[in-house]
Structures are given as C-alpha cells and as structure tokens.
Write a protein that holds these residues in place. Structure first.
Motif, PDB file in Angstrom:
ATOM      1  N   ASP A  24     -46.932  71.477  43.491  1.00 20.20           N
ATOM      2  CA  ASP A  24     -46.670  71.180  44.901  1.00 20.20           C
ATOM      3  C   ASP A  24     -47.458  72.116  45.806  1.00 20.20           C
ATOM      4  OD1 ASP A  24     -44.762  69.086  44.539  1.00 20.20           O
ATOM      5  OD2 ASP A  24     -43.224  70.576  44.092  1.00 20.20           O
ATOM      6  N   LEU A  25     -47.450  73.386  45.485  1.00 21.01           N
ATOM      7  CA  LEU A  25     -48.171  74.367  46.292  1.00 21.01           C
ATOM      8  C   LEU A  25     -49.676  74.159  46.177  1.00 21.01           C
ATOM      9  CD1 LEU A  25     -45.823  77.289  45.416  1.00 21.01           C
ATOM     10  CD2 LEU A  25     -46.450  76.715  47.765  1.00 21.01           C
ATOM     11  N   GLY A  26     -50.163  73.937  44.967  1.00 18.69           N
ATOM     12  CA  GLY A  26     -51.597  73.761  44.768  1.00 18.69           C
ATOM     13  C   GLY A  26     -52.142  72.513  45.430  1.00 18.69           C
ATOM     14  N   ASN A  27     -51.280  71.506  45.617  1.00 13.76           N
ATOM     15  CA  ASN A  27     -51.728  70.242  46.214  1.00 13.76           C
ATOM     16  C   ASN A  27     -51.591  70.211  47.737  1.00 13.76           C
ATOM     17  OD1 ASN A  27     -52.340  69.148  43.708  1.00 13.76           O
ATOM     18  ND2 ASN A  27     -50.294  68.267  43.432  1.00 13.76           N
ATOM     19  N   TYR A  28     -51.031  71.255  48.330  1.00 14.02           N
ATOM     20  CA  TYR A  28     -50.804  71.216  49.781  1.00 14.02           C
ATOM     21  C   TYR A  28     -52.136  71.205  50.536  1.00 14.02           C
ATOM     22  CZ  TYR A  28     -49.314  71.935  54.496  1.00 14.02           C
ATOM     23  OH  TYR A  28     -49.118  71.744  55.848  1.00 14.02           O
ATOM     24  N   GLU A  29     -52.196  70.394  51.607  1.00 15.90           N
ATOM     25  CA  GLU A  29     -53.368  70.362  52.484  1.00 15.90           C
ATOM     26  C   GLU A  29     -52.922  70.328  53.940  1.00 15.90           C
ATOM     27  OE1 GLU A  29     -55.948  67.126  51.677  1.00 15.90           O
ATOM     28  OE2 GLU A  29     -56.460  67.768  49.648  1.00 15.90           O
ATOM     29  N   ALA A  30     -53.489  71.208  54.747  1.00 15.86           N
ATOM     30  CA  ALA A  30     -53.348  71.069  56.198  1.00 15.86           C
ATOM     31  C   ALA A  30     -54.264  69.931  56.636  1.00 15.86           C
ATOM     32  CB  ALA A  30     -53.736  72.360  56.895  1.00 15.86           C
ATOM     33  N   LYS A  31     -53.877  69.235  57.707  1.00 12.65           N
ATOM     34  CA  LYS A  31     -54.613  68.043  58.101  1.00 12.65           C
ATOM     35  C   LYS A  31     -55.120  68.126  59.535  1.00 12.65           C
ATOM     36  CE  LYS A  31     -52.376  64.854  54.930  1.00 12.65           C
ATOM     37  NZ  LYS A  31     -51.903  63.463  54.747  1.00 12.65           N
ATOM     38  N   LEU A  32     -56.339  67.634  59.728  1.00 17.83           N
ATOM     39  CA  LEU A  32     -56.852  67.419  61.078  1.00 17.83           C
ATOM     40  C   LEU A  32     -56.369  66.060  61.563  1.00 17.83           C
ATOM     41  CD1 LEU A  32     -60.556  68.628  60.805  1.00 17.83           C
ATOM     42  CD2 LEU A  32     -58.735  69.715  62.113  1.00 17.83           C
ATOM     43  N   ARG A  33     -55.808  66.028  62.762  1.00 17.62           N
ATOM     44  CA  ARG A  33     -55.326  64.764  63.308  1.00 17.62           C
ATOM     45  C   ARG A  33     -55.850  64.604  64.732  1.00 17.62           C
ATOM     46  NH1 ARG A  33     -51.545  62.554  59.854  1.00 17.62           N
ATOM     47  NH2 ARG A  33     -50.288  63.989  58.595  1.00 17.62           N
ATOM     48  N   GLU A  34     -55.883  63.366  65.161  1.00 10.73           N
ATOM     49  CA  GLU A  34     -56.272  63.078  66.541  1.00 10.73           C
ATOM     50  C   GLU A  34     -55.075  63.348  67.438  1.00 10.73           C
ATOM     51  OE1 GLU A  34     -57.750  59.300  69.303  1.00 10.73           O
ATOM     52  OE2 GLU A  34     -57.717  59.146  67.111  1.00 10.73           O
TER      53      GLU A  34
END
Length: 584
Positions: free
Chosen positions: A270-280
């Motif tokens: 779960d931790l290794g797969n986390y991604e912050a995301k750019l959003r509009e």
C-alpha cells in the motif's frame, strides 16, 4: 490591478534591502500598511517581496528564509510544511495528507496537487461496522483501520520536482525541519494547551512510541525547548534518499507495524504504491476575480465556487458585513451547496462528480431564484432524499505563500482529529485517522446520527472526501488573494467569508479575517454563529425562521492579499494563537 514585473521587484529588493517583520496575531500597525479606516479595526502585516503566513511562527520563518536564499514560493511551501511536521504536531504531519494549489507567475498556469490519504487495498465498505452492523466510531477514529496511507511526503516531493525553483535541492528544503527536530524548537502555548487536555495526554502517552518522543514520558509545556531526535533521523533519511525512504524500508515498516498492531490492514505494498496526483483545479469567476480552488476528492473548490456563483448578483452594496440580510442569503446558498455535497461528492477516480454542472452559473441562478429573502427555507425542503455530513474535525492546518515572481501557494494539510489517530510510529511521527472521513455506512445514520452518501463509501485505494479549500484568486491575470483554513466542514464557509469580506465588503485582509463568522451545512438545520454578531441581527434572523446557536470560533484562516502596487498584506487568524505572517 497594476503589478511589478520580476525585474522591477528585483530592483526594489536592491534599493529597499532585506528586513523581517514577524507577527503573532496580525493586529499590529506597521508603517505604510493598509489603514484601519471605515470600521476596519485591524491592520495586516506588510511586505514588499515575499510572505509566508501559517499557524506557527517558527515554520513561517523557515519558509521566509528559503525565499531569502533564492527559493521560490513552492520551495518555501515545501520547507514550511516539513517544519510544521515538527513544530505543530497536532496538525502538521508526515503521517497525514493534504492539498496544494499552485500558481506559476512565469506561465500563468494554476495547478492542484492531491496528496490525500488512500484506503489500504484490503479495505471494504463495512469495515467500520460492529457485530450488530452499526457504525462504530472507535473503529473509524481510534483503531488501525482508521489510518489512511499517508500522502504528505509524496505531495511535497512532487511539488518540488515539478514547480520548485531549481535553486535548492529537496534535501535543502527538508534541512530546516531536521535542525528544528535535532536541535530543538520552542513549544508554543497553543501546542502545550492541546497536549495538556487530559483526554489527549492520556491517549497519546499511552502509546509507547509517542511517550518516547517526550523526555520522561511527559508532554512539554509552553516555552520549553523540545528536541525530537528520532523524528530528525526520519527527516534526514527523507532528505538523503527522497520520498522512497518514507514509502519503502524501515520507515514504511514502522508505519505498517503501528497500524497492524491496532487491527489495521495496511501493507508495505500500500505504501509503495501510493502516488500524489496532479489535478486540474476547480475554476470559477466572481465579480472581477478568477477563483482557483481544490477539486475532488476535496469538496472545497466545487462548493466554494457554487456558493460564490449563487451570491454573485446579490446587491452587496446594500448589505452590511454580517447584517441579517447578508447572513440570510449566505446561509440559504450554503444549504444548497452542502446538500449537493452529501449527494454528489467523492473521489473522482471512483465516482462521476458533476463538477461542471455544480459550478455552472446557470445552476447557481436556479438556486438563487429559489431563495426567499423574507424566510428561511427548511433544509427538509431542499432535498427529498437527504444524505448528511458530520461536523468534521477542526485539527487541520493551512498556510499561504507568495514570492516576488508572482508565484503563489495555498496548502492545507491534516491528520484529521487533533494529533490524528492518537498513536505514532517508531519513526517519531503521528499517524492520521483520515478514513473516518468516509461514510461509515451509506444510507444509515452514523455515530453523529446523520446519514452518509454512497459516493463517499469506503473502497480499496479510494481517497475520502474532504472539505479542505486551499484557494487562489487572480485579478487581471495576477495573484490577488491567497487563502485557506482548517475547520473541518466549516472550512468552505470560512474561506467564503474571508473572500467576501475582502472583495465585495472591501475590508483589508486582517479585518476580513477577524470578522465574526457564521456557518450552515444544511443538516443539522441551524446557523452556527460566533460571538460578536449583533443580538438585533440574531433576532432578525430568528424572525425569518432560522434557528441560531452561538458556538465556539470557527477556522483559522491564513491569508495574503496583493495590493495595487504589488505589495503584500498578510493576516494570521487570531482564533488560534501562535500564527505568524512573516515578510521579506
């Protein structure tokens, strides 16, 4: 709005020189600042080049110093956020998440960074129910099941990578926080008071990891110098190896151990797969301003714009600030927005959120046509099949940054409840209980006696709905106002009132911040109101059919307003002592 170019600003820096003004609460009167006229009782701090406004003075100073060294507003925001993880433990965090809105002065681009926590892959929609199938608040607030995969570190790294100045490395931005944790920082009276609460102290110190943070296993008092060597080591690992040091290896294993020991389901994957995301970002207009705010999974931007649209054609010139007419029309607009929030809003990666429809002028005109200026509309008449929202925790923190190149950052982060879930990791930091922001049992009254919606039901890898509303206003294409606040479900209405007070009511940012606030979130059907509103006004509202309850203060707005000549005016909300507006 007239604005200086980057060259003009650099010239002024050479001719004026560097100076620093620090303000505990933004009510002092610096020379040349906006004047306290026309009933404006408070005066903001003034700066020429750059400014940081946050809930904690030492963190504001860190951001200011980064810009002195040539970093931009994004660099300063990253450093400020890491510093808050040390000096403001009840809300600043490594173990939580947040949202950031960034405006770039060179390109005119405005973006949103989503660092909201996610539900572990083993989560399911019934995991907060007890044996009888009822929502159990202990599971969603105090157990390992409550902890979402933290997003703060990934979000800050993404901000630096994509929008930093390039002058300072990521390690250099983490370094001031390392120094504060290693060498010690002064514990504020606000933090001391929060730690001194019997329930908080007992809960935190019962955890061996947290007890180890404090010398002798006792919470520090205001004025103490506190050293956090274990947290310093964690921050040093992040500085040396980037965000992978947090999401992999020893630090990540410490998170998993703390969560699973208390019944949670988080894994290293779960931790290794986390991604912050750019959003509009959510984009709207209000009068002469462009409004940029946070999109889903925050509801903040959608409903801020929706309410502003609903109010845009009101005759503000005939409404006094906090007059009965003004409060009435704001409250009626709020009811419709919060009813929509309960029904439509959720993680856009999982549900279809009709952002364009909710933020359209046409929809707002429909709402405005339903508002009766002589009577309150009962909330039961606004939605036939209601889904309601609890009052979310106050324990969030916000800061705003503007630099001399027209860059601006508005960032709100949180652990959810004060000090989060109430336990920490062997790595020296507290964990969130952010998954409590999901609907514990859609369609059935939760622990607050209110109903939640399907759009915000628990699902694996999903991000819970939030009210965080980091916001930037532009005028003539340039930054005019940067604002945001903690306050749970009251964040949206706090930001709304700061904007209205500073724009249509033409108050300086300190007076706009200090003015008493009101809140209505559709259900429960009453106006929450701060002390300071006239008793005659309250009587007039009651005559219209409103139930009014005078309650504790709301929010802690941290705002920067840009003047006609490009000068900066900052205000740190006195509702939470210890904040600071720090200028160049």
């Amino acid at each position: 709005m007239i604005s200086f170019s980057r060259l003009d600003r650099i010239t002024r820096r050479v001719s004026i020189g560097a100076f620093s003004i620090i303000l505990a609460v933004a009510v002092a009167v610096p020379a040349g600042a906006q004047e306290a006229t026309g009933g404006q009782r408070f005066v903001p701090i003034r700066a020429e080049e750059y400014m940081v406004v946050s809930q904690e003075r030492q963190a504001s100073e860190v951001g200011r110093d980064i810009m002195r060294r040539g970093g931009n507003a994004i660099d300063a925001a990253v450093a400020t956020a890491f510093a808050l993880a040390v000096t403001l433990p009840r809300a600043g965090n490594l173990g939580g998440g947040g949202f950031m809105v960034v405006h770039r002065g060179d390109t005119g681009e405005t973006v949103a960074i989503d660092a909201r926590e996610t539900a572990p892959a083993a989560s399911d929609r019934d995991m907060f129910l007890n044996a009888e199938g009822e929502a159990d608040p202990e599971l969603s607030r105090r157990s390992g099941l409550a902890v979402g995969v933290p997003g703060t570190v990934a979000g800050l790294a993404l901000a630096h990578e994509r929008y930093g100045s390039g002058t300072l490395t990521f390690a250099e931005l983490v370094a001031p926080a390392i120094a504060l944790a290693r060498d010690g920082f002064v514990v504020s009276a606000d933090t001391s008071a929060a730690l001194a609460s019997p329930d908080t102290a007992e809960r935190l110190l019962a955890d061996p990891n947290v007890a180890a943070y404090y010398p002798g296993g006792a919470a520090p008092i205001g004025g103490d110098t506190l050293k956090l060597p274990v947290l310093a080591g964690t921050l040093q690992a992040i500085a040396d190896n980037g965000p992978s040091a947090f999401y992999e290896g020893e630090i990540a294993q410490g998170i998993v151990d703390a969560v699973t020991e208390r019944g949670g389901r988080m894994t290293l994957e779960d931790l290794g797969n986390y991604e912050a995301k750019l959003r509009e970002p959510v984009h709207g207009t209000f009068k002469d301003y462009e409004v940029f705010s946070m999109p889903p999974p925050s509801s903040g931007g959608v409903h801020l714009v929706q309410i502003l649209n609903t109010l845009e054609d009101q005759p503000f010139g005939t409404y006094g600030l906090n007059s009965a007419e003004m409060i009435h029309v704001m409250v009626e607009a709020m009811k419709y927005a919060y009813a929509d929030r309960a029904h439509y809003l959720g993680d856009p990666d999982f549900v279809d959120v009709p952002v364009k429809a909710l933020t359209s002028k046409a929809y707002a005109h429909q709402i405005a046509a339903r508002i009766d200026m002589t009577r309150a509309t009962p909330s039961s008449e606004i939605a036939a099949d209601p889904g309601a929202l609890p009052y979310e925790s106050n324990e969030t923190t916000h800061f705003s940054v503007v630099d001399d190149a027209g860059n601006a950052v508005s960032m709100t982060t949180t652990l959810n409840f004060s000090f989060g879930v109430g336990f920490g990791t062997a790595g020296g930091f507290l964990l969130n209980n952010e998954l409590d922001d999901f609907s514990a049992k859609p369609g059935v009254p939760n622990a607050y006696g209110l109903i939640g919606g399907d759009a915000n039901a628990v699902e694996p890898d999903k991000r819970p709905l939030s009210s965080m509303t980091p916001t930037i206003l532009l005028k003539d294409g340039e930054v005019s106002l940067v604002t945001g606040s903690p306050g749970g479900s009251r964040i949206i209405t706090t930001v709304l009132q700061v904007i209205l007070n500073a724009t249509v009511h033409e108050r300086n940012i300190a007076t706009a911040t200090n003015a008493p606030r009101i809140h209505h979130q559709w259900l429960p059907d009453y106006i929450r109101i701060e002390e300071g509103i006239s008793h005659d006004t309250i009587r007039l509202l009651e005559d219209m059919g409103h139930e009014v309850r005078v309650m504790d203060s709301m929010g802690s707005a941290q705002s920067i307003q840009v003047g006609a000549e490009g000068e900066l005016y900052g205000a740190s909300d006195p509702r939470r002592p210890g904040g600071a507006a720090v200028g160049d």
